[in-house]
Scaffold this active site. Structure first.
Site, PDB file in Angstrom:
ATOM      1  N   ARG A  12      -3.250  -8.411 -20.787  1.00 53.66           N
ATOM      2  CA  ARG A  12      -4.280  -8.049 -21.719  1.00 53.66           C
ATOM      3  C   ARG A  12      -3.690  -7.110 -22.834  1.00 53.66           C
ATOM      4  O   ARG A  12      -4.116  -6.637 -23.934  1.00 53.66           O
ATOM      5  CB  ARG A  12      -5.669  -7.496 -21.219  1.00 53.66           C
ATOM      6  CG  ARG A  12      -5.540  -6.031 -20.652  1.00 53.66           C
ATOM      7  CD  ARG A  12      -6.893  -6.003 -19.995  1.00 53.66           C
ATOM      8  NE  ARG A  12      -8.136  -5.587 -20.948  1.00 53.66           N
ATOM      9  CZ  ARG A  12      -8.242  -4.649 -21.576  1.00 53.66           C
ATOM     10  NH1 ARG A  12      -7.368  -3.322 -21.189  1.00 53.66           N
ATOM     11  NH2 ARG A  12      -9.104  -4.336 -22.198  1.00 53.66           N
TER      12      ARG A  12
ATOM     13  N   GLU B 258       2.935  -7.589   8.295  1.00 53.46           N
ATOM     14  CA  GLU B 258       3.096  -6.027   8.147  1.00 53.46           C
ATOM     15  C   GLU B 258       3.935  -6.095   7.066  1.00 53.46           C
ATOM     16  O   GLU B 258       4.534  -4.563   6.752  1.00 53.46           O
ATOM     17  CB  GLU B 258       3.584  -5.663   9.228  1.00 53.46           C
ATOM     18  CG  GLU B 258       2.720  -5.551  10.634  1.00 53.46           C
ATOM     19  CD  GLU B 258       1.475  -4.886  10.227  1.00 53.46           C
ATOM     20  OE1 GLU B 258       1.320  -3.765   9.643  1.00 53.46           O
ATOM     21  OE2 GLU B 258       0.129  -5.556  10.668  1.00 53.46           O
TER      22      GLU B 258
ATOM     23  N   PRO C 272       0.978  -1.149   0.079  1.00 60.05           N
ATOM     24  CA  PRO C 272      -0.005   0.037  -0.069  1.00 60.05           C
ATOM     25  C   PRO C 272       0.773   1.428  -0.011  1.00 60.05           C
ATOM     26  O   PRO C 272       0.241   2.330  -0.345  1.00 60.05           O
ATOM     27  CB  PRO C 272      -0.869  -0.183   1.254  1.00 60.05           C
ATOM     28  CG  PRO C 272      -0.253  -1.255   2.169  1.00 60.05           C
ATOM     29  CD  PRO C 272       0.534  -2.029   1.306  1.00 60.05           C
TER      30      PRO C 272
ATOM     31  N   ASP D 283      -9.870   2.150 -24.353  1.00 59.98           N
ATOM     32  CA  ASP D 283     -10.145   1.890 -22.811  1.00 59.98           C
ATOM     33  C   ASP D 283     -10.070   3.392 -22.025  1.00 59.98           C
ATOM     34  O   ASP D 283      -9.251   3.886 -22.494  1.00 59.98           O
ATOM     35  CB  ASP D 283      -8.963   1.192 -22.460  1.00 59.98           C
ATOM     36  CG  ASP D 283      -9.308  -0.468 -22.525  1.00 59.98           C
ATOM     37  OD1 ASP D 283     -10.420  -1.042 -23.055  1.00 59.98           O
ATOM     38  OD2 ASP D 283      -8.252  -1.197 -22.457  1.00 59.98           O
TER      39      ASP D 283
HETATM   40  C1  LIG Z   1      -1.628  -6.096   5.841  1.00 61.37           C
HETATM   41  S1  LIG Z   1      -0.814  -5.593   4.491  1.00 61.37           S
HETATM   42  C2  LIG Z   1       0.457  -4.508   5.343  1.00 61.37           C
HETATM   43  C3  LIG Z   1       0.157  -3.171   5.362  1.00 61.37           C
HETATM   44  C4  LIG Z   1       1.366  -2.372   5.985  1.00 61.37           C
HETATM   45  N1  LIG Z   1       1.012  -2.669   7.472  1.00 61.37           N
HETATM   46  C5  LIG Z   1       1.178  -0.851   5.637  1.00 61.37           C
HETATM   47  O1  LIG Z   1       0.406  -0.173   6.232  1.00 61.37           O
HETATM   48  O2  LIG Z   1       1.741  -0.426   4.350  1.00 61.37           O
HETATM   49  C6  LIG Z   1       0.107  -6.915   4.068  1.00 61.37           C
HETATM   50  C7  LIG Z   1       0.516  -6.826   2.375  1.00 61.37           C
HETATM   51  O3  LIG Z   1      -0.721  -6.802   1.664  1.00 61.37           O
HETATM   52  C8  LIG Z   1      -0.261  -6.464   0.357  1.00 61.37           C
HETATM   53  N2  LIG Z   1      -1.105  -5.039   0.220  1.00 61.37           N
HETATM   54  C9  LIG Z   1      -2.154  -4.743   0.964  1.00 61.37           C
HETATM   55  N3  LIG Z   1      -2.620  -3.560   0.487  1.00 61.37           N
HETATM   56  C10 LIG Z   1      -2.088  -3.618  -0.569  1.00 61.37           C
HETATM   57  C11 LIG Z   1      -2.338  -2.389  -1.732  1.00 61.37           C
HETATM   58  N4  LIG Z   1      -3.365  -1.519  -1.520  1.00 61.37           N
HETATM   59  N5  LIG Z   1      -1.711  -2.529  -2.878  1.00 61.37           N
HETATM   60  C12 LIG Z   1      -0.884  -3.557  -3.075  1.00 61.37           C
HETATM   61  N6  LIG Z   1      -0.478  -4.512  -2.246  1.00 61.37           N
HETATM   62  C13 LIG Z   1      -1.317  -4.300  -0.964  1.00 61.37           C
HETATM   63  C14 LIG Z   1       1.134  -5.917   0.464  1.00 61.37           C
HETATM   64  O4  LIG Z   1       1.835  -7.086  -0.130  1.00 61.37           O
HETATM   65  C15 LIG Z   1       1.285  -6.122   2.095  1.00 61.37           C
HETATM   66  O5  LIG Z   1       2.648  -6.271   2.403  1.00 61.37           O
END
Ligand SMILES: C[S@@+](CC[C@H](N)C(=O)[O-])C[C@H]1O[C@@H](n2cnc3c(N)ncnc32)[C@H](O)[C@@H]1O
Length: 273
Positions: free
Chosen positions: A161, A119, A92, A176
């Site tokens: 795609r 995390e 994220p 698109d």
């Molecule tokens: C619970 S999340 C970790 C969040 C982290 N504590 C933070 O706030 O950045 C666990 C994993 O889900 C994935 N993930 C969660 N949200 C995501 C998003 N919006 N985009 C891409 N990957 C995501 C990532 O691989 C991340 O390491």
């Protein structure tokens, strides 16, 4: 294109066998390899996480399994003849995944995905591989998922795609939403198919006119309408040099006006400027 995904939930990637991505694999356009991270653990419990330094809630994915897994995946890929790997790290806190980034990734020959859980992954792993190959830290939206596997599915489908020979009609992604070109930065407007009337609802007459110019104009006006309503930020970023007279009229009807620099901003009702 070769894809490697290292995950603790290999079964989460099963959808890569169906629909468009599945067909791309069957046609030999995509060579997908899914790996279970726990194969690179050496303790009885196949541990992949540990408590965070500095304290705090949650667990952090350990360096050793990820390092050993990525070393092996890269070595195997090179041995099989792959080249030019890039690491795609779903997080994220990454840069937003956009159509432009999908295009950029579709031009690479080999993507290695590292979907995390808990995390996230110990930072040293990302820093280590960034010294050896390009790293894309990518977020699929401003929300937090439990793991990165869903993000891998999203990125893979958007990239697949775009690969030559994957879509039945190579023109399909030209119009698109977000596609580069004349409609760049606009969302696609509504689409219709047969029958011409359904539950008393008709399709816009212009679509039956056979007049290509008028249809293109209508589509563009609708694209402006939808973009202005749902994504005003995209209109604000548009280069006004790409607007014709009719675009400007449509925007004005929708409540937008050019600022002195030329870019368009939505007029706020009731506020004197
Ligand atoms: C619970 S999340 C970790 C969040 C982290 N504590 C933070 O706030 O950045 C666990 C994993 O889900 C994935 N993930 C969660 N949200 C995501 C998003 N919006 N985009 C891409 N990957 C995501 C990532 O691989 C991340 O390491």
């Amino acid at each position: 294109m070769r894809l490697d995904v290292v995950t603790i939930f290999p079964e989460y990637l099963d959808p890569l066998n169906v629909s468009l991505v599945g067909k791309a694999r069957a046609r030999g356009r995509l060579d997908v390899h899914i790996h279970d991270l726990r194969e690179w653990t050496y303790d009885r419990h196949n541990t992949v996480d540990d408590t965070p330094y500095g304290g705090g809630p949650g667990m952090v994915m350990k360096t050793e399994p990820w390092g050993d897994a990525l070393d092996q995946v890269l070595a195997d890929g090179y041995e099989a003849g792959a080249h030019g790997p890039a690491l795609v790290v779903p997080t994220p806190s990454g840069r937003p995944f956009t159509q432009a980034l999908a295009v950029e990734l579709s031009e690479r020959p080999w993507l290695v995905f590292t979907p995390a859980r808990y995390e996230g992954i110990d930072r040293r792993v990302i820093d280590e591989y960034a010294t050896r190959l390009p790293v894309y830290e990518v977020s699929i939206g401003d929300y937090v998922l439990a793991g990165g596997e869903a993000a891998v599915l999203v990125v893979t489908e958007a990239v697949a795609r775009l690969l030559p020979g994957v879509l039945g009609n190579a023109e399909s992604h030209r119009d698109d939403s977000f596609a580069p070109g004349a409609m760049a930065n606009l969302l696609e407007g509504p689409v219709y198919t047969k029958p011409p009337e359904w539950r008393g609802r008709e399709i816009p007459d212009v679509l039956l006119s056979g007049h290509h110019g008028k249809i293109a104009r209508w589509r563009r006006d609708e694209a402006f309408r939808r973009t202005a309503a749902n994504r005003p930020d995209l209109i604000e970023r548009c280069d006004p040099a790409s607007f014709d007279k009719k675009d400007r009229e449509t925007l004005s009807i929708l409540g937008w006006a050019p600022e002195p620099g030329g870019r368009f901003w939505r007029r706020v009702e009731g506020v004197e400027e």
